[in-house]
Enzyme design. Structure first.
Site, PDB file in Angstrom:
ATOM      1  N   GLU A  42       0.845  -1.191   0.000  1.00 42.76           N
ATOM      2  CA  GLU A  42       0.000   0.000   0.000  1.00 42.76           C
ATOM      3  C   GLU A  42       0.886   1.249   0.000  1.00 42.76           C
ATOM      4  OE1 GLU A  42      -3.685   1.791   2.746  1.00 42.76           O
ATOM      5  OE2 GLU A  42      -2.374   0.234   3.563  1.00 42.76           O
ATOM      6  N   LYS A 129      -9.240   3.094  -2.580  1.00 37.92           N
ATOM      7  CA  LYS A 129      -9.690   2.559  -1.294  1.00 37.92           C
ATOM      8  C   LYS A 129     -11.053   3.146  -0.925  1.00 37.92           C
ATOM      9  CE  LYS A 129      -7.519   1.608   3.208  1.00 37.92           C
ATOM     10  NZ  LYS A 129      -6.334   1.934   4.046  1.00 37.92           N
ATOM     11  N   CYS A 163      -5.740  -3.084   2.442  1.00 40.77           N
ATOM     12  CA  CYS A 163      -5.621  -3.001   3.895  1.00 40.77           C
ATOM     13  C   CYS A 163      -6.946  -3.344   4.579  1.00 40.77           C
ATOM     14  CB  CYS A 163      -5.089  -1.619   4.287  1.00 40.77           C
ATOM     15  SG  CYS A 163      -4.254  -1.586   5.905  1.00 40.77           S
TER      16      CYS A 163
END
Length: 307
Positions: A42, A129, A163
Site C-alpha cells: 500500500e 480505497k 488493507c
C-alpha cells in the site's frame, strides 16, 4: 503454474520520482526471477505517513501540519502523469503483471489507490480505497464502486483489496463475485493478527492471497519529517509481515518480519478448482433466497453539469 512475487520493501516517501525508479528496479528483479505477477505494498509511491498527525486535532489545524500536507500532496501522482507510463513500460519490458499501491492526486483530493498494470495492455485498473481507516480520512478521499476493478491475465483474474477494506465482508463478497482468483492485499497492517485475516480470506474466497506490506524505518523518511505518535516498534515504523496463501489456507511463503525481502511462490490454479468441491461463497454455498448483495458501480461525482 503462475509464479508470484510479493515485494516487502520501503517506499521513498514524498518523492514520486525516486519511488517510481525503485519500483522499476524491483519489477526488473522479479521479472528476471521469472515472476508473472508482482504485488507491491500500500502507498508504495507517495508513501504511508505512519505516525503523522498533520497538525490536526478537533477544532485545530496548524500551519506546520498544512506544510506537511503540501509536501505529501506534491509526492502523489496523477493517473495521467509521467509515473504510470514508466510503470507500464517496466511491466511490458519484463513481462510482469503488477499491482502497486500509490497515492493518487485527482484535483485537490488524494486517494489511496492500487494500480493494476498488464504487460500487454498497460493500466488495466485503478482501485481507490473505499474506506480510509481512522485518521487516514484526514488526508485521503473515499473511493466509489466504479473503481472495483479487476485485471485479466493469461494465468487468471487479479483483483486488489486494500488493507482494512479486507475487514468489510460485503467488499470481499463483491470481489469473489467478480471472479477474482489472485486476491492482492496491499497493506500497512504489520500486526501478527493480520495473518489470521489473510488466511480467512483465502479460505472464505477460495482465492490465492498475496499480501504485501512495507518494511519502513524512521531513516526512510526525510530527516525533518515529524513523527507525532511514537510507533510501537521504535524506529521501525512498519515491520512487514507479507505473506502468500493458497485457497486451502496453506501458507506458501512468509510471513516475514523486520527486513526487506521478496517472497516467491508457484501458484497452481487447480488448487482453487479442487477447493470448490465443498464451498463457493457466491455459488453453491450462497443462499440468495435469504441474503443478497447489490453493488453500485456508478461513478459518484460531487458536481455534475447537465444541459
Amino acid at each position: 503454474m503462475t509464479k508470484a512475487a510479493v515485494i516487502q520493501s520501503a517506499s521513498i516517501p514524498f518523492d514520486a520520482e525516486a519511488a517510481t525508479t525503485k519500483a522499476e528496479r524491483l519489477i526488473a528483479e522479479v521479472g528476471a526471477a521469472g515472476a508473472d505477477l508482482a504485488v507491491f505494498p500500500e502507498a508504495f509511491i507517495g508513501g504511508y505517513p505512519k505516525g503523522t498527525a498533520f497538525g490536526a486535532a478537533i477544532g485545530i489545524r496548524t500551519e506546520r501540519g498544512r506544510e506537511e500536507y503540501a509536501r505529501y500532496s506534491a509526492g502523489a501522482i496523477a493517473l495521467d502523469g509521467p509515473e504510470v507510463p514508466r510503470l507500464e513500460q517496466a511491466a511490458a519490458e519484463h513481462g510482469v503483471h503488477v499491482v502497486i499501491g500509490v497515492i493518487e492526486r485527482l484535483g485537490n483530493t488524494l486517494y489511496c489507490t492500487a494500480l493494476m498494470i498488464s504487460p500487454e495492455t498497460g493500466l488495466a485498473g485503478a482501485h481507490r480505497k473505499l474506506m480510509p481507516t481512522g485518521t487516514e480520512r484526514l488526508v485521503w478521499g473515499f473511493g466509489d464502486g466504479s473503481t472495483l476493478d479487476t485485471m485479466d491475465a493469461p494465468f487468471g483474474r487479479v483483483g486488489s483489496v486494500i488493507c482494512w477494506e479486507n475487514y468489510m465482508p460485503l467488499m470481499r463478497q463483491a470481489m469473489y463475485a467478480k471472479g477474482v482468483q489472485f486476491y492482492c492485499a496491499p497493506t500497512a497492517d504489520d500486526r501478527p493478527s493480520w495473518q489470521a485475516t489473510m488466511t480467512h480470506v483465502a479460505i472464505e474466497g477460495r482465492v490465492f492471497v498475496l499480501s504485501a506490506c512495507q518494511y519502513l524505518t524512521r531513516a526512510d523518511l526525510p530527516a525533518d519529517h515529524p513523527i507525532d505518535v511514537e510507533a510501537p516498534h521504535g524506529d521501525v515504523l512498519m515491520r512487514g509481515g507479507s505473506v502468500i496463501i493458497d485457497p486451502a489456507g496453506t501458507v506458501l511463503a512468509g510471513p516475514v518480519f523486520d527486513e526487506e525481502t521478496i517472497l516467491y511462490a508457484e501458484l497452481d490454479l487447480s488448487v482453487k478448482t479442487r477447493s470448490h468441491l465443498d464451498f463457493d461463497p457466491v455459488g453453491h454455498y450462497a443462499r440468495p433466497d435469504v441474503f443478497s448483495l447489490t453493488v453500485d458501480t456508478r461513478p459518484r461525482q460531487a458536481v455534475t453539469f447537465t444541459e
